[in-house]
Every structure is written in C-alpha cells, then in structure tokens.
Design an enzyme around this catalytic site. Structure first.
Site, mmCIF file in Angstrom:
data_model
loop_
_atom_site.group_PDB
_atom_site.id
_atom_site.type_symbol
_atom_site.label_atom_id
_atom_site.label_comp_id
_atom_site.label_asym_id
_atom_site.label_seq_id
_atom_site.Cartn_x
_atom_site.Cartn_y
_atom_site.Cartn_z
ATOM 1 N N HIS A 396 0.815 -1.219 0.000
ATOM 2 C CA HIS A 396 0.000 0.000 0.000
ATOM 3 C C HIS A 396 0.851 1.274 0.000
ATOM 4 C CE1 HIS A 396 -3.659 -2.215 0.335
ATOM 5 N NE2 HIS A 396 -3.408 -2.686 1.538
ATOM 6 N N ASP A 430 -2.965 -10.308 -2.803
ATOM 7 C CA ASP A 430 -3.512 -9.915 -1.513
ATOM 8 C C ASP A 430 -5.004 -9.589 -1.692
ATOM 9 O OD1 ASP A 430 -2.279 -8.705 1.293
ATOM 10 O OD2 ASP A 430 -4.105 -7.671 0.669
ATOM 11 N N HIS A 432 -6.472 -7.048 -0.680
ATOM 12 C CA HIS A 432 -6.605 -5.616 -0.897
ATOM 13 C C HIS A 432 -5.784 -5.178 -2.106
ATOM 14 C CE1 HIS A 432 -7.122 -6.496 3.425
ATOM 15 N NE2 HIS A 432 -8.156 -5.672 3.309
ATOM 16 N N ASP A 519 -4.638 -13.036 3.238
ATOM 17 C CA ASP A 519 -5.893 -12.539 3.792
ATOM 18 C C ASP A 519 -7.082 -12.848 2.892
ATOM 19 O OD1 ASP A 519 -4.852 -10.863 1.893
ATOM 20 O OD2 ASP A 519 -4.941 -9.042 3.113
#
Length: 581
Positions: A396, A430, A432, A519
C-alpha cells in the site's frame, strides 16, 4: 567479491553489456574462434529451436558489473545431457576461485535440469596428440582441475581422432556424471556424441566422421580414464559431494520484524504472523534459509520520494519507545504547503488514520527491503523461487505516502532492482488492492502490475483498484486490475488467476514478483473471501507452472490460526511445479 548470474537473453542493457564482456574474454583467450561464431551467442540464447540446444550464459561479475569469468552451457532436453561449450576467467582477474565457482554452478544447473551427464571438450595431455609443450602444460593443468570434481576423459573410442589428418590437439570428451555411481550406457553415449558432433560441430565434422566416432563406442557401460593427477585418498572428491542445485526455495526472514510491535487492541499486523508461518514451513525441507544482506539506501530512493524517506527516518528516530504518532490531519486543500509539526505532517505522508509511526517502524520496514533485495539477488544467482518472509507489509506504500500497515513498498523496490536485468511483472494476490506498485509504475512500460482484489466499493484502500485504471503514457496497458465481488470461493478465484497469468504471459517478463497476501483466507478479519488450504495449494501450482523465476514477498494475512497452514500449502504447490523436470 563476485556473484554468478545466469543470462538467458540479450533483452536488457545490463545483459548485453555482460555478453559483450564475455566476447572480449573469448577473443583474448581463444584466437582460433571466428567473429561469426561469437556473433551467434545472442542468437543461441534466444533461439533454442534453431540450434537444437538450450543455451545459458553464466557470468561471474563484480558488484560494478565487470565480468570476471563466464561459462556457456548448452542443454539437450531430448537426450537429457548438458554440454559445457566454454568456461574461462579474465586474464587480468585477481579474484581467486572464479573457475571453480563457475564450474560448480554449472554442475548445480545440470543437476537441476535432471541430466544424465555433463560433457565438454578438453585438449589432450598426451604428447603424441599435442606437440606444443606450453599448450601441453596448460592442458595438464585443466585436466588436473577437473579431476578434483571427479571428471575424467572418455576412453576406448575415436573421439580424439583428428577430423583432418595433421590436425593438432584433438580434444578429449570429458564426462561428469554429477556424483552418480557408475558411468553411462553405450547407447546413451552414442546419442550424446552424435548430438555434440552434429549440433555443435556440424559445419566442421562430415557425416562419415561422425558415424565413425559414434560406432567406435563399444564399451557398455562406457569407461573413463583412471585418475592421473589427483590420486584418490579415501576422502570425497568435490564431484562426489552433495550438490545444492537450488531446487529449494530461497528464504529470507526479517530478523528485525518483532521490534515493530503495535500492542494496541485491534491492530492485527503483529509479530505472531511471521512466527505462525515460519513454524509451518520450516520443517518441510523446501527452503534454504539465509540471513539478509544490507543494501544501500539508493535502492529505496529509486522508488520512494526523498522527502518522505527523510521524514520517516527522522520521526522514528525522535520518538520514545512505546510512543506512536497517528495521522489525523490530511492536506487535501493545499498539498503543496506541507505543515511543519511532525504529528500534523504525518497526514501529509499517509493515506489513513490507523497506520502509526513509532520508534522501530523505520528499522523494521528498512530491513524488510534488505530481505527482498537479498531474495532478488538469489534469482540472479540461479534460484527458481525466493521468499521474503517480512513484516511490516509494503504493497500500500506509494512513492511518497504510507498506509495500510505499509511504509516501504518492498515488492516494488525489488521489482525495480530486477528491471536492470529484464522485464518484470508484479502479481498482487492480496485481498486488498496493490495501490502502491500501481502508482509507482503507472507510467512505466518495463514493469507490468497486476492485482486481484476485493472491489474498492467495499475493500481498502477504497480509492483505487478499478478495472479502468490501465496505466498512462508509456505505461498505458501495463496496469491491470481484477476487482472481484464480496463473496468468492477458491474455484471462482482460480478462474481470475488464470486470466491474470495469461495477461502476464502476453507481457513476456523475465521475472515475476508475487505480492503474497494470505488474507484471502476464509474468516480473515480483514477480508470477505473463503479460500481454504487446498485453494492456496492450487494457486501455488498455477503460479509455479508459469516457469518464471519468482520472488514472493509476504504482504497481508491476519487469521493466525491458519496463516502458517495456508502458507505451507501455497509453497507446497509452488515447489512441486518448479521442480518438475
């Protein structure tokens, strides 16, 4: 110091430079090699079908890129043998052990390829075959060198018969069976000799000569010359030692991750994540664990804004143990006028309110970068897969902002490092969106960024990850997003993964950097999908089948009860594919 790096093509500038230096070494030491032959080297690397041999160049180079020695290896997959065409060190080189390190690396690669034997020509030490005394002494030194590895010339054949009457120094065929007991069958050696003479020397050896030499192999199994220079002492020769063929996954663990421990309730990015994974994967025997090396800050500043780096390091150093700064003011009105106060300035460099700065955040994140770059180097050294088991995560973090528990974009820094040696694809799996590498490489054509993630309408970071974000300028078409619905099972996920891998294949990269988020697991506290242990195994298989050197960088994954099991299953799938011969 030097490292040995494998070159498969001349696509990158750094590889073209290494090939040029290799050519200069050949020209300085092999006066009888024509310029036309040297011109073929880049084509041999590129076009295995044309030459009926898969060619790899291995260079021993310094940190500055100066080639100190090289080896040119050819592989015949149809006959399961390898042929060492050239091996040489630079005459001016003062670095010891280059020849031995190169040959050992060639043996490792041959073992990884699953060949029955490694073969090469070596000029004779017989005065009846070599008239020049100086050359004869050099030949003796070479054969003595190879005897240390358990390598001896083939005997009782006509291989060393001159092609033309009067030719001096016809070569022996030296045989390295890579520590296996015994030699090889008559039929196998006949096929090997025929292939060498036709594919390598077809423009020089007439068909009747080839037939005569092939038919001269009568021993079954074939016989090798007894030791002449290195008398067996009961100790293992180098050639009989266990070969590390780099079949395992190169693993580097962030040895400073635990100093970054936010103990506030609800902060799920905790040290137990690394422990949970390591506890499951270490006993499998699939990994070669290596400590991280230190790399210069240059590789970080090549990706991240220098102002952000300066602020991040300074603030972390100034904070007391146990104290954290959380961003709370964000300069959306006038980003060109950064505030002065450090606690307010945090919002200038951050995208959320839940990623703190504390005394050890910089140290842990910076060490994660070292881990990823150490893994990147392992791919250059010949490993097929490497795993940077690190925290904090990084995907991120953008050029000048942090957030989502991420401070440095570790996978992007490693990808940028590898672009010196070829094209790179980043695949982010991931839950996200990988907004960091998207922003960093959005206008570049040498890095393809692909992300499979929860749709930004419901998943962090909310403001990016849409399918119409495709890159811009020279990077147009080089950013691909697959935003998926809120509920996904493993089978549905693999359909998208298949599409993503097809896009990567079309890009034709030299390296794959995988941002591994676990995740996507069922019941992860930050996700909504339902992948199970076997789903991670199947994902690993699909990525392993791709056939690229792959650097895996750990990103998210917060359900600690199954985190290690899912990681073990993923790498079991990956490992099973990268080791298929």
């Amino acid at each position: 110091m030097f490292r040995i790096r494998r070159i498969l093509s001349d696509r990158s500038e750094v590889d073209r430079n290494a090939i040029k230096q290799t050519r200069e070494i050949i020209e300085s030491q092999f006066a009888d090699i024509s310029a036309d032959k040297l011109d073929l080297i880049p084509h041999q690397l590129r076009d295995s079908l044309r030459f009926k041999l898969q060619t790899s160049l291995f260079v021993a180079e310094s940190s500055s890129g100066a080639v100190q020695g090289f080896a040119l290896l050819m592989y015949a997959p149809d006959l399961h043998f390898a042929f060492l065409d050239f091996i040489a060190s630079k005459k001016s080189s003062t670095s010891g052990g280059i020849g031995g390190a190169l040959y050992q690396r060639i043996r490792e690669e041959s073992k990884h390829l699953g060949v029955e034997g490694l073969f090469f020509d070596c000029l004779p030490d017989d005065p009846a075959l070599c008239k020049d005394q100086a050359t004869l002494q050099q030949n003796k030194a070479r054969l003595k060198f190879y005897e240390r590895f358990g390598v001896y010339p083939l005997i009782n054949t006509l291989y060393e018969t001159p092609v033309k009457p009067g030719d001096d120094c016809p070569p022996y065929l030296c045989c390295d069976f890579l520590g296996k007991p015994g030699t090889a069958t008559k039929a196998f050696m006949q096929n090997v000799i025929k292939a060498i003479l036709e594919r390598k020397y077809g423009d020089y050896c007439p068909p009747e000569y080839v037939e005569k030499v092939v038919n001269s192999v009568t021993d079954d199994p074939v016989k090798l010359r007894k030791p002449v220079y290195v008398i067996p002492s009961g100790k293992k020769k180098i050639g009989h030692e266990s070969l590390n063929s780099k079949d395992n996954i190169f693993l580097v663990v962030n040895d400073r991750h635990s100093i970054h421990h936010i103990q506030e309730r609800g902060y799920v990015e905790a040290p137990v994540r690394i422990d949970s994974i390591l506890k499951e994967i270490e006993p499998t025997g699939m990994f070669d664990i290596t400590p991280p090396k230190a790399f210069p800050d240059k590789y970080v500043s090549d990706v991240h804004d220098k102002g952000y780096l300066k602020y991040f390091k300074r603030v972390c150093e100034s904070l007391k143990e146990g104290k954290s700064i959380y961003p709370y003011v964000f300069p959306i009105r006038n980003a060109s006028r950064p505030p002065v106060d450090d606690s307010v300035l945090a919002g200038y460099y951050c995208i959320d309110t839940f990623t703190p700065l504390n005394k050890n955040a910089y140290l842990a994140a910076r060490r994660a970068v070292d881990c990823a770059l150490t893994c990147a180097d392992s791919l250059l050294d010949g490993y097929k897969a490497a795993y940077a088991l690190v925290r904090p995560p990084g995907h991120h973090a953008e050029t000048r902002v942090f957030g989502g528990f991420c401070y440095f974009n570790t996978n992007a820094i490693a990808a940028n490092y590898l672009t010196r040696f070829g094209k790179v694809a980043i695949l982010d799996i991931d839950y996200h969106h990988g907004n960091g590498q998207q922003e960093i490489f959005y206008e570049r054509e040498d890095v393809l960024t692909v992300s499979i993630h929860g749709h930004p309408s419901f998943a962090y970071p909310y403001f990016s990850g849409y399918s119409d974000e495709k890159g811009s300028g020279s990077g147009l078409g080089k950013n691909i997003n697959f935003p998926l619905k809120e509920k996904i099972n493993g089978e549905e996920y693999r359909k998208t993964l298949e599409q993503a891998l097809k896009k990567i294949k079309q890009f034709s990269p030299d390296f794959l950097v995988l941002a591994l988020g676990l995740d996507t697991s069922k019941n992860d506290p930050t996700g909504t999908w339902s992948l199970l242990a076997n789903d991670f195994k199947e994902n690993g298989k699909m990525i392993g089948q791709f056939g690229l050197p792959v650097l895996v960088v750990q990103e998210g994954g917060y359900r600690n009860r199954v985190l290690g099991i899912n990681a073990k299953n993923f790498f079991t799938g990956l490992y099973s594919e990268i080791n298929k011969k």
